[in-house]
Motif scaffolding. Structure first.
Motif, PDB file in Angstrom:
ATOM      1  N   GLY A 133       8.718  73.554 -70.508  1.00 31.23           N
ATOM      2  CA  GLY A 133       9.903  74.107 -71.250  1.00 31.23           C
ATOM      3  C   GLY A 133       9.631  74.501 -73.013  1.00 31.23           C
ATOM      4  N   LEU A 134      10.546  74.999 -73.508  1.00 25.95           N
ATOM      5  CA  LEU A 134      10.173  75.148 -75.003  1.00 25.95           C
ATOM      6  C   LEU A 134      11.072  74.385 -75.815  1.00 25.95           C
ATOM      7  N   ASN A 135      10.941  73.770 -76.875  1.00 29.75           N
ATOM      8  CA  ASN A 135      11.499  72.919 -77.785  1.00 29.75           C
ATOM      9  C   ASN A 135      11.706  73.777 -79.081  1.00 29.75           C
ATOM     10  N   ILE A 136      12.746  73.941 -79.764  1.00 35.82           N
ATOM     11  CA  ILE A 136      12.754  74.706 -81.168  1.00 35.82           C
ATOM     12  C   ILE A 136      13.863  73.980 -81.925  1.00 35.82           C
ATOM     13  N   GLY A 137      13.867  73.516 -83.283  1.00 33.66           N
ATOM     14  CA  GLY A 137      14.737  72.962 -84.025  1.00 33.66           C
ATOM     15  C   GLY A 137      14.476  72.769 -85.188  1.00 33.66           C
ATOM     16  N   ALA A 138      15.286  72.187 -85.866  1.00 30.78           N
ATOM     17  CA  ALA A 138      15.324  71.507 -87.491  1.00 30.78           C
ATOM     18  C   ALA A 138      15.536  70.179 -87.437  1.00 30.78           C
ATOM     19  N   GLY A 139      15.111  69.567 -88.572  1.00 27.83           N
ATOM     20  CA  GLY A 139      15.653  68.231 -88.990  1.00 27.83           C
ATOM     21  C   GLY A 139      15.638  67.918 -90.349  1.00 27.83           C
ATOM     22  N   LEU A 140      16.149  66.840 -90.676  1.00 31.55           N
ATOM     23  CA  LEU A 140      15.953  65.945 -92.046  1.00 31.55           C
ATOM     24  C   LEU A 140      15.357  64.763 -91.969  1.00 31.55           C
ATOM     25  N   ALA A 141      14.321  64.472 -92.872  1.00 33.24           N
ATOM     26  CA  ALA A 141      13.662  63.069 -93.055  1.00 33.24           C
ATOM     27  C   ALA A 141      14.260  62.452 -94.040  1.00 33.24           C
ATOM     28  N   LEU A 142      14.701  61.403 -93.700  1.00 34.92           N
ATOM     29  CA  LEU A 142      15.601  60.573 -95.011  1.00 34.92           C
ATOM     30  C   LEU A 142      14.714  59.163 -94.717  1.00 34.92           C
ATOM     31  N   GLY A 143      13.774  59.121 -95.610  1.00 35.65           N
ATOM     32  CA  GLY A 143      12.842  57.709 -95.744  1.00 35.65           C
ATOM     33  C   GLY A 143      12.458  57.611 -94.434  1.00 35.65           C
ATOM     34  N   LYS A 144      12.378  56.432 -93.706  1.00 40.59           N
ATOM     35  CA  LYS A 144      12.096  56.122 -92.399  1.00 40.59           C
ATOM     36  C   LYS A 144      12.915  56.437 -91.255  1.00 40.59           C
TER      37      LYS A 144
ATOM     38  N   ASP B 273      17.301  65.194 -85.997  1.00 41.92           N
ATOM     39  CA  ASP B 273      17.023  66.307 -85.660  1.00 41.92           C
ATOM     40  C   ASP B 273      17.743  66.951 -84.689  1.00 41.92           C
ATOM     41  N   LEU B 274      17.927  68.409 -84.599  1.00 38.67           N
ATOM     42  CA  LEU B 274      18.882  69.168 -83.669  1.00 38.67           C
ATOM     43  C   LEU B 274      18.071  70.126 -83.040  1.00 38.67           C
ATOM     44  N   ARG B 275      17.656  69.877 -81.766  1.00 39.79           N
ATOM     45  CA  ARG B 275      16.980  71.156 -80.945  1.00 39.79           C
ATOM     46  C   ARG B 275      17.411  71.772 -79.843  1.00 39.79           C
ATOM     47  N   TYR B 276      16.799  72.762 -79.597  1.00 44.32           N
ATOM     48  CA  TYR B 276      17.263  73.423 -78.224  1.00 44.32           C
ATOM     49  C   TYR B 276      16.236  73.549 -77.451  1.00 44.32           C
ATOM     50  N   GLU B 277      16.446  73.185 -75.917  1.00 40.00           N
ATOM     51  CA  GLU B 277      15.486  73.131 -75.178  1.00 40.00           C
ATOM     52  C   GLU B 277      15.737  73.899 -73.902  1.00 40.00           C
ATOM     53  N   ARG B 278      14.688  74.861 -73.386  1.00 43.80           N
ATOM     54  CA  ARG B 278      15.025  75.662 -72.310  1.00 43.80           C
ATOM     55  C   ARG B 278      13.609  75.744 -71.644  1.00 43.80           C
ATOM     56  N   GLY B 279      14.003  75.617 -70.213  1.00 39.89           N
ATOM     57  CA  GLY B 279      12.570  75.900 -69.412  1.00 39.89           C
ATOM     58  C   GLY B 279      12.321  77.186 -69.134  1.00 39.89           C
ATOM     59  N   PHE B 280      10.853  77.611 -68.804  1.00 38.01           N
ATOM     60  CA  PHE B 280      10.284  78.806 -68.716  1.00 38.01           C
ATOM     61  C   PHE B 280      10.687  79.650 -67.551  1.00 38.01           C
ATOM     62  N   GLY B 281      10.928  78.862 -66.430  1.00 41.39           N
ATOM     63  CA  GLY B 281      11.371  79.614 -65.070  1.00 41.39           C
ATOM     64  C   GLY B 281      12.402  78.661 -64.448  1.00 41.39           C
ATOM     65  N   ASP B 282      12.770  79.248 -63.252  1.00 42.73           N
ATOM     66  CA  ASP B 282      13.641  78.672 -62.006  1.00 42.73           C
ATOM     67  C   ASP B 282      13.085  77.588 -61.584  1.00 42.73           C
ATOM     68  N   ASN B 283      13.626  76.364 -61.206  1.00 40.83           N
ATOM     69  CA  ASN B 283      12.900  75.263 -60.683  1.00 40.83           C
ATOM     70  C   ASN B 283      14.234  74.957 -59.677  1.00 40.83           C
ATOM     71  N   GLU B 284      14.107  75.110 -58.370  1.00 38.15           N
ATOM     72  CA  GLU B 284      15.296  74.994 -57.400  1.00 38.15           C
ATOM     73  C   GLU B 284      15.050  73.790 -56.499  1.00 38.15           C
ATOM     74  N   ALA B 285      15.981  73.126 -56.130  1.00 36.01           N
ATOM     75  CA  ALA B 285      16.060  72.202 -54.947  1.00 36.01           C
ATOM     76  C   ALA B 285      17.259  72.712 -54.095  1.00 36.01           C
ATOM     77  N   GLU B 286      16.992  72.396 -52.598  1.00 35.00           N
ATOM     78  CA  GLU B 286      17.902  72.978 -51.868  1.00 35.00           C
ATOM     79  C   GLU B 286      18.822  71.748 -51.268  1.00 35.00           C
ATOM     80  N   PHE B 287      20.104  71.925 -50.764  1.00 35.51           N
ATOM     81  CA  PHE B 287      20.710  71.041 -50.198  1.00 35.51           C
ATOM     82  C   PHE B 287      20.394  70.657 -48.808  1.00 35.51           C
TER      83      PHE B 287
END
Length: 194
Positions: free
Chosen positions: A137-148, A152-166
């Motif tokens: 997948g892909l992560n994209i986001g922004a963050g704040l560094a406050l000392g130690k 951060d807030l990020r969005y994650e999305r898979g690159f393709g379908d990944n199916e399971a069947e019942f």
């Protein structure tokens, strides 16, 4: 007043520098996820905001300063709603992020996230083998560094379908019933440099 503002700005920038140094640490946070169609996920979030919340815990490393590389290894438990039923997934994530410190404590980052699915459950219904236990997948986001500390807030999305069947009670795949297990989530993380 101007000197006080500049003094506070200097303290924030110098304090934030501690998380921008190379090192390693721990992280944890909340995931807000969905599977399949993002419009379905948005509708479910509107109707019941607490139903699609999961969590994650993990470790990270960091090399570089202004331009940096941050690999992570994270256990994720993700809950989502699919066609009005609950779907849960446990997975190991390995984001490989490249980031840039923009100004002061603010940074932005992006990179691939390799995922290995450990387990899936769909409201007590048995699912067949997930098509691919290993996905990217892909992560994209922004963050704040406050000392130690970092956030951060990020969005994650898979690159393709990944199916399971019942599966029915005898372990036989039922006709046409599938669920898409690709990740689609917002991730809020808190981190601590050690």
């Amino acid at each position: 007043m101007k000197k006080v503002f500049l003094g506070i700005l200097f303290l924030v920038v110098s304090y934030a520098h501690a998380q921008s140094e190379p090192g390693y640490g721990i992280k944890a946070g909340l995931n807000y996820g969905g599977t399949g169609d993002i419009s379905d996920s948005a509708e479910n979030a509107y109707q019941d905001p607490s139903s699609d919340i999961g969590y994650h815990v993990g470790v990270f490393g960091r090399t570089g300063e202004k331009l940096y590389f941050r690999p992570e290894l994270v256990y994720t438990k993700l809950n989502s709603t699919y066609e009005d039923d609950n779907f849960s997934m446990q997975k190991l994530d390995m984001p490989l992020l490249v980031g840039l410190e923009v100004i002061g404590p603010l940074n932005v980052f992006a990179g691939p996230a390799f995922q290995y699915i450990l387990d899936t459950e769909y409201d007590g219904i048995t699912l067949g083998d997930v098509k691919n236990d290993f996905t990217v997948g892909l992560n994209i986001g922004a963050g704040l560094a406050l000392g130690k500390l970092g956030i951060d807030l990020r969005y994650e999305r898979g690159f393709g379908d990944n199916e399971a069947e019942f599966l029915d009670n005898n372990g036989i795949i039922t006709s046409g019933d599938r669920i898409d297990t690709r990740p689609d989530q917002l991730i809020l993380s808190f981190s601590l440099n050690l």
